[in-house]
Design a protein around this motif. Structure first.
Motif, short mmCIF file in Angstrom:
data_model
loop_
_atom_site.label_atom_id
_atom_site.label_comp_id
_atom_site.label_asym_id
_atom_site.label_seq_id
_atom_site.Cartn_x
_atom_site.Cartn_y
_atom_site.Cartn_z
N VAL A 35 6.65 -11.50 -1.34
CA VAL A 35 6.35 -10.33 -0.51
C VAL A 35 5.38 -10.82 0.57
O VAL A 35 4.26 -11.24 0.27
N LEU A 36 5.87 -10.82 1.81
CA LEU A 36 5.09 -11.37 2.92
C LEU A 36 4.74 -10.26 3.91
O LEU A 36 5.28 -9.16 3.85
N GLY A 37 3.86 -10.59 4.83
CA GLY A 37 3.48 -9.63 5.87
C GLY A 37 2.02 -9.77 6.21
O GLY A 37 1.23 -10.28 5.42
N ARG A 38 1.69 -9.28 7.41
CA ARG A 38 0.31 -9.36 7.89
C ARG A 38 -0.66 -8.63 6.97
O ARG A 38 -0.26 -7.81 6.15
N ASN A 39 -1.93 -8.87 7.21
CA ASN A 39 -2.99 -8.15 6.51
C ASN A 39 -2.84 -6.66 6.73
O ASN A 39 -2.59 -6.22 7.84
N GLY A 40 -2.97 -5.90 5.65
CA GLY A 40 -3.01 -4.45 5.78
C GLY A 40 -1.66 -3.76 5.82
O GLY A 40 -1.60 -2.54 6.00
N VAL A 41 -0.56 -4.50 5.63
CA VAL A 41 0.76 -3.86 5.70
C VAL A 41 1.13 -3.15 4.39
O VAL A 41 2.10 -2.40 4.34
N GLY A 42 0.38 -3.42 3.31
CA GLY A 42 0.65 -2.71 2.06
C GLY A 42 1.11 -3.58 0.90
O GLY A 42 1.61 -3.06 -0.11
N LYS A 43 0.91 -4.88 1.00
CA LYS A 43 1.38 -5.78 -0.07
C LYS A 43 0.65 -5.50 -1.39
O LYS A 43 1.28 -5.37 -2.44
N SER A 44 -0.67 -5.45 -1.32
CA SER A 44 -1.43 -5.17 -2.56
C SER A 44 -1.12 -3.77 -3.07
O SER A 44 -1.01 -3.55 -4.28
N THR A 45 -0.99 -2.83 -2.13
CA THR A 45 -0.68 -1.46 -2.54
C THR A 45 0.65 -1.41 -3.29
O THR A 45 0.78 -0.69 -4.29
N LEU A 46 1.62 -2.20 -2.85
CA LEU A 46 2.91 -2.25 -3.55
C LEU A 46 2.72 -2.74 -4.98
O LEU A 46 3.19 -2.12 -5.94
N LEU A 47 2.01 -3.86 -5.16
CA LEU A 47 1.80 -4.38 -6.52
C LEU A 47 1.02 -3.38 -7.37
O LEU A 47 1.35 -3.14 -8.53
N ASN A 48 -0.02 -2.81 -6.77
CA ASN A 48 -0.83 -1.85 -7.52
C ASN A 48 -0.02 -0.61 -7.90
O ASN A 48 -0.27 0.00 -8.94
N THR A 49 0.95 -0.25 -7.06
CA THR A 49 1.79 0.90 -7.37
C THR A 49 2.70 0.59 -8.55
O THR A 49 2.92 1.44 -9.42
N VAL A 50 3.22 -0.63 -8.60
CA VAL A 50 4.06 -1.01 -9.74
C VAL A 50 3.25 -0.90 -11.04
O VAL A 50 3.76 -0.49 -12.07
N LEU A 51 1.97 -1.21 -10.96
CA LEU A 51 1.08 -1.12 -12.13
C LEU A 51 0.56 0.29 -12.38
O LEU A 51 -0.15 0.53 -13.35
N GLY A 52 0.87 1.22 -11.47
CA GLY A 52 0.41 2.60 -11.68
C GLY A 52 -1.03 2.83 -11.29
O GLY A 52 -1.69 3.73 -11.81
N LEU A 53 -1.54 2.04 -10.37
CA LEU A 53 -2.96 2.15 -9.97
C LEU A 53 -3.14 2.92 -8.67
O LEU A 53 -4.26 3.01 -8.17
N THR A 54 -2.05 3.43 -8.12
CA THR A 54 -2.14 4.21 -6.88
C THR A 54 -1.46 5.56 -7.11
O THR A 54 -1.05 5.86 -8.23
N THR A 55 -1.33 6.34 -6.06
CA THR A 55 -0.61 7.62 -6.15
C THR A 55 0.82 7.42 -5.68
O THR A 55 1.05 7.01 -4.54
N GLN A 56 1.78 7.67 -6.56
CA GLN A 56 3.18 7.60 -6.16
C GLN A 56 3.60 8.99 -5.67
O GLN A 56 3.58 9.96 -6.43
N HIS A 57 3.98 9.07 -4.39
CA HIS A 57 4.31 10.37 -3.81
C HIS A 57 5.76 10.75 -4.05
O HIS A 57 6.06 11.88 -4.41
N SER A 58 6.67 9.83 -3.81
CA SER A 58 8.08 10.13 -4.07
C SER A 58 8.85 8.82 -4.19
O SER A 58 8.29 7.74 -4.08
N GLY A 59 10.15 8.95 -4.43
CA GLY A 59 10.95 7.78 -4.70
C GLY A 59 10.86 7.42 -6.17
O GLY A 59 10.20 8.13 -6.94
#
Ligand SMILES: Nc1ncnc2c1ncn2[C@@H]1O[C@H](COP(=O)(O)OP(=O)(O)O)[C@@H](O)[C@H]1O
Ligand SMILES: [Mg+2]
Length: 237
Positions: A35-59
């Motif tokens: 998973v690549l991309g500039r700083n701040g694009v959401g890479k950590s947020t994606l991993l944290n979401t898989v672990l259930g550490l963020t708010t999942q809105h939909s999908g």
């Protein structure tokens, strides 16, 4: 071949804030994806979401065929999702040995195998977490995830801020731990070329969306496109 992870049109973030905006991604048995991309694009947020550490809105977010969108984070970890967080988050006042033991779950990875993979940790087993160098902390963070015997290992910038010789040692360990393993791996990295060399597929994020997705070697063989997708950092500063 079992599908380990299947993410469909995912929207997620922190409270009301949406960071991941309609992302889809799948991970097969034994596969590694960058998973690549500039700083701040959401890479950590994606991993944290898989672990259930963020708010999942939909999908939706499926793990081994089961929708885990509402499963609490600690249950996801027990079920086989292992995260090596960007901040490493090892326990400073526990020894190396204790840091590993508290994370132990039954499976092929045990203390002996972790110490075989990282001989440096065996030497430092009686040292406290806060007495370790950055490289040793990263080895411990990876060892601690592995000893939980995950089916999916999520690595958040494991090579960040480390000297080249340490990066080499970690890359070596990464290749060893994949040998004969069915574990799936999601590797978030700023060192894009290195990540592409270590994985079969890649996804490039831009503001929470997939901007490119395909085989890693395609991007590796097209440095111009890679530079265009990742940028050369100028816009971040
Ligand atoms: N705990 C948080 N609360 C609110 N916003 C956050 C939090 N963590 C990160 N963000 C924001 O989410 C966006 C994506 O951050 P992040 O996932 O850390 O990016 P990356 O890992 O790709 O550098 C950024 O705009 C960042 O400021
Ligand atoms: Mg990050």
């Amino acid at each position: 071949m079992a599908e380990l992870l299947k993410i469909d049109n995912l929207f997620a973030g922190y409270g009301e804030t949406v960071v991941i905006e309609g992302l889809s991604l799948s991970l097969a048995d034994g596969e590694a994806i960058s998973v690549l991309g500039r700083n701040g694009v959401g890479k950590s947020t994606l991993l944290n979401t898989v672990l259930g550490l963020t708010t999942q809105h939909s999908g939706s977010l499926h793990y081994l065929g089961k929708d885990i969108g509402k499963v609490p984070s600690h249950e996801r970890a027990v079920a086989g999702l292992g995260l090596v967080p960007q901040e490493r988050e090892i326990f400073p006042s526990l020894t190396v040995h204790e840091n590993l033991r508290v994370a132990q779950q039954p499976g092929e990875w045990d203390l002996d195998r972790i110490y075989e993979l990282f001989p440096r940790l065996a030497e430092r087993r009686r040292n406290m977490g806060n007495q370790l160098s950055g490289g040793e902390q990263q080895m411990l963070a990876i060892g601690r995830a592995l000893i939980g015997n995950p089916r999916v290992l999520l690595l958040d910038e494991p090579f960040e801020g480390l000297a080249p010789i340490i990066v080499d040692a970690l890359v070596d360990a990464f290749q060893k731990l994949r040998q004969g393993s069915r574990m799936g791996i999601v590797l978030v990295e700023q060192h894009a070329e290195l990540a592409l060399e270590l994985t079969e597929r890649a996804i490039v994020l831009d503001r929470g969306k997939a901007r490119w997705e395909g085989e890693s070697k395609v991007l590796l063989n097209d440095p111009d496109q890679l530079a265009q997708l990742i940028g050369l950092g100028a816009e971040d500063e």
